[in-house]
Design a protein around this motif. Structure first.
Motif, mmCIF file in Angstrom:
data_model
loop_
_atom_site.group_PDB
_atom_site.id
_atom_site.type_symbol
_atom_site.label_atom_id
_atom_site.label_comp_id
_atom_site.label_asym_id
_atom_site.label_seq_id
_atom_site.Cartn_x
_atom_site.Cartn_y
_atom_site.Cartn_z
ATOM 1 N N SER A 51 23.293 -22.475 33.165
ATOM 2 C CA SER A 51 21.967 -22.777 32.634
ATOM 3 C C SER A 51 22.120 -23.189 31.184
ATOM 4 O O SER A 51 23.034 -22.746 30.483
ATOM 5 N N PHE A 52 21.214 -24.064 30.745
ATOM 6 C CA PHE A 52 21.249 -24.526 29.364
ATOM 7 C C PHE A 52 20.711 -23.444 28.435
ATOM 8 O O PHE A 52 19.883 -22.619 28.817
ATOM 9 N N GLY A 53 21.189 -23.478 27.210
ATOM 10 C CA GLY A 53 20.679 -22.581 26.194
ATOM 11 C C GLY A 53 19.533 -23.223 25.445
ATOM 12 O O GLY A 53 18.728 -23.973 26.009
ATOM 13 N N ASP A 54 19.460 -22.957 24.158
ATOM 14 C CA ASP A 54 18.413 -23.554 23.337
ATOM 15 C C ASP A 54 18.855 -24.890 22.753
ATOM 16 O O ASP A 54 18.323 -25.337 21.746
ATOM 17 N N PHE A 55 19.849 -25.522 23.440
ATOM 18 C CA PHE A 55 20.349 -26.836 23.045
ATOM 19 C C PHE A 55 20.839 -26.825 21.600
ATOM 20 O O PHE A 55 20.390 -27.579 20.741
ATOM 21 N N SER A 56 21.788 -25.915 21.361
ATOM 22 C CA SER A 56 22.440 -25.821 20.058
ATOM 23 C C SER A 56 23.700 -26.662 19.996
ATOM 24 O O SER A 56 24.599 -26.380 19.191
ATOM 25 N N LEU A 57 23.795 -27.703 20.847
ATOM 26 C CA LEU A 57 25.021 -28.495 20.900
ATOM 27 C C LEU A 57 25.310 -29.160 19.563
ATOM 28 O O LEU A 57 26.447 -29.166 19.087
ATOM 29 N N GLY A 58 24.277 -29.752 18.954
ATOM 30 C CA GLY A 58 24.490 -30.408 17.664
ATOM 31 C C GLY A 58 24.956 -29.446 16.600
ATOM 32 O O GLY A 58 25.870 -29.755 15.814
ATOM 33 N N GLU A 59 24.367 -28.251 16.564
ATOM 34 C CA GLU A 59 24.778 -27.254 15.585
ATOM 35 C C GLU A 59 26.193 -26.761 15.856
ATOM 36 O O GLU A 59 26.978 -26.543 14.924
ATOM 37 N N ASN A 60 26.514 -26.606 17.134
ATOM 38 C CA ASN A 60 27.878 -26.167 17.469
ATOM 39 C C ASN A 60 28.912 -27.210 17.054
ATOM 40 O O ASN A 60 29.982 -26.872 16.536
ATOM 41 N N ILE A 61 28.610 -28.481 17.292
ATOM 42 C CA ILE A 61 29.547 -29.539 16.897
ATOM 43 C C ILE A 61 29.698 -29.575 15.377
ATOM 44 O O ILE A 61 30.805 -29.758 14.861
ATOM 45 N N ARG A 62 28.601 -29.392 14.683
ATOM 46 C CA ARG A 62 28.683 -29.386 13.215
ATOM 47 C C ARG A 62 29.555 -28.239 12.732
ATOM 48 O O ARG A 62 30.390 -28.410 11.825
ATOM 49 N N GLN A 63 29.417 -27.060 13.335
ATOM 50 C CA GLN A 63 30.244 -25.928 12.930
ATOM 51 C C GLN A 63 31.715 -26.147 13.274
ATOM 52 O O GLN A 63 32.600 -25.731 12.520
ATOM 53 N N VAL A 64 31.970 -26.801 14.398
ATOM 54 C CA VAL A 64 33.357 -27.062 14.787
ATOM 55 C C VAL A 64 34.056 -27.932 13.752
ATOM 56 O O VAL A 64 35.186 -27.654 13.316
ATOM 57 N N PHE A 65 33.392 -29.009 13.326
ATOM 58 C CA PHE A 65 34.016 -29.929 12.372
ATOM 59 C C PHE A 65 33.952 -29.428 10.939
ATOM 60 O O PHE A 65 34.662 -29.958 10.077
ATOM 61 N N ALA A 66 33.111 -28.427 10.669
ATOM 62 C CA ALA A 66 33.036 -27.884 9.314
ATOM 63 C C ALA A 66 33.983 -26.719 9.097
ATOM 64 O O ALA A 66 34.314 -26.400 7.950
ATOM 65 N N GLU A 67 34.434 -26.085 10.172
ATOM 66 C CA GLU A 67 35.292 -24.914 10.043
ATOM 67 C C GLU A 67 36.655 -25.297 9.465
ATOM 68 O O GLU A 67 37.278 -26.277 9.859
ATOM 69 N N GLY A 68 37.107 -24.518 8.508
ATOM 70 C CA GLY A 68 38.421 -24.738 7.909
ATOM 71 C C GLY A 68 38.547 -26.050 7.174
ATOM 72 O O GLY A 68 39.657 -26.614 7.100
#
Length: 302
Positions: free
Chosen positions: A70-87
């Motif tokens: 099931s889908f969540g609250d559609f945090s895909l954009g935020e997750n991608i931003r955190q992935v590329f911002a980490e480290g």
């Protein structure tokens, strides 16, 4: 006395009887078992990808509060931003490293395999079959069994923790050599090479001008196998590399996953990074699938 002839009536035409319909065959137990195995196999391959897509739209709370598919609250954009911002954007560097390792190994490794398979098929030299037996023996050896010997060799020459410790082993692929010889037997007629020799072409010119274009479907197939194998390779970079900036994406995601036990906010980044890491593989298959069609030169000898 007059004789009256009665008109003769035509015999009624015979209506052909409809052919009996063949009895419907009931599906046997073997067909049920085969279809069941196919369904189980498809589910085994597709369900993890579906879970990855659904989970990448969830934040940390939704991962535990919602169902798996099931889908969540559609945090895909935020997750991608955190992935590329980490480290400091290290995930993008990992992706570039994987493209370098897999792209280099796919192109040059497939070229080495095709040249070796072509030589085993078309050339005659002492010990040819014995050397080819060693190649087939290398197919039976798992890649993980060669990691420690490769590390010892690389450490003796000071090549560990460098890109060459991952790039050079990617050039060898025994299965690619075996597959290239099969393609060479099917796509490169010996009569064509003989005609090229009569025209004055040497062995290298014959391979570059005739053999390689004819065997191009095999080259693309071997390159795709190489690309996928190197992209998903984990053990060799784990042993060879210690610098985080040289990690491929598989090893980088593993490093995040090992930290997720102490820092749970890494879980959404691990899932989203895993989903992003399979996109280049999908793009490679979609772009190169047209080269898989059989070449028109197979067996075309005039």
């Amino acid at each position: 006395m007059s004789i009256v002839l009665e008109p003769q009536t035509a015999a009624p035409a015979r209506v052909p009887r409809p052919a009996p319909r063949p009895a419907k065959r009931r599906p046997s137990a073997s067909s049920f078992s085969v279809n069941g195995l196919l369904i189980v196999g498809c589910a085994y391959m597709v369900l993890p990808l579906l879970w990855l897509v659904f989970a990448s739209t969830k934040n940390l709370q939704d991962l535990y509060a919602t169902s798996a598919l099931s889908f969540g609250d559609f945090s895909l954009g935020e997750n991608i931003r955190q992935v590329f911002a980490e480290g400091g954007g290290v995930f993008g560097l990992w992706m570039l490293n994987s493209v370098l390792y897999a792209g280099f190994g796919a192109v040059f490794g497939a070229l080495v395999s095709v040249a070796a398979g072509y030589a085993f098929d078309k050339f005659s030299f002492p010990g040819k079959e014995k050397w080819y037996s060693f190649v087939l023996l290398g197919v039976l050896v798992p890649n993980t069994a060669t990691v420690l010997p490769l590390y010892l060799l690389a450490s003796n020459i000071g090549m560990t923790n460098t890109v060459w410790s991952v790039l050079i082993p990617a050039l060898t692929n025994p299965f690619g050599v075996y597959l290239a010889r099969v393609y060479s037997q099917a796509y490169v007629p010996g009569e064509t090479l003989e005609a090229a020799r009569v025209d004055g072409a040497g062995p290298i010119r014959s391979f570059v001008s005739l053999g390689l274009p004819m065997i191009m479907p095999g080259f693309v197939t071997i390159a795709l196998f190489q690309f996928v194998g190197i992209w998903n390779n984990f053990m060799l970079p784990l042993v060879m590399l210690s610098n985080e900036k040289l990690f491929p994406v598989s090893l980088g995601i593993f490093s995040w996953s090992s930290q997720a036990y102490a820092f749970p906010h890494f879980y959404p980044m691990v899932i989203t990074g895993s989903m992003l890491s399979i996109l280049p593989l999908l793009a490679a298959f979609i772009l190169l699938q047209r080269f898989w069609k059989s070449g028109l030169t197979a067996g075309s000898v005039k």
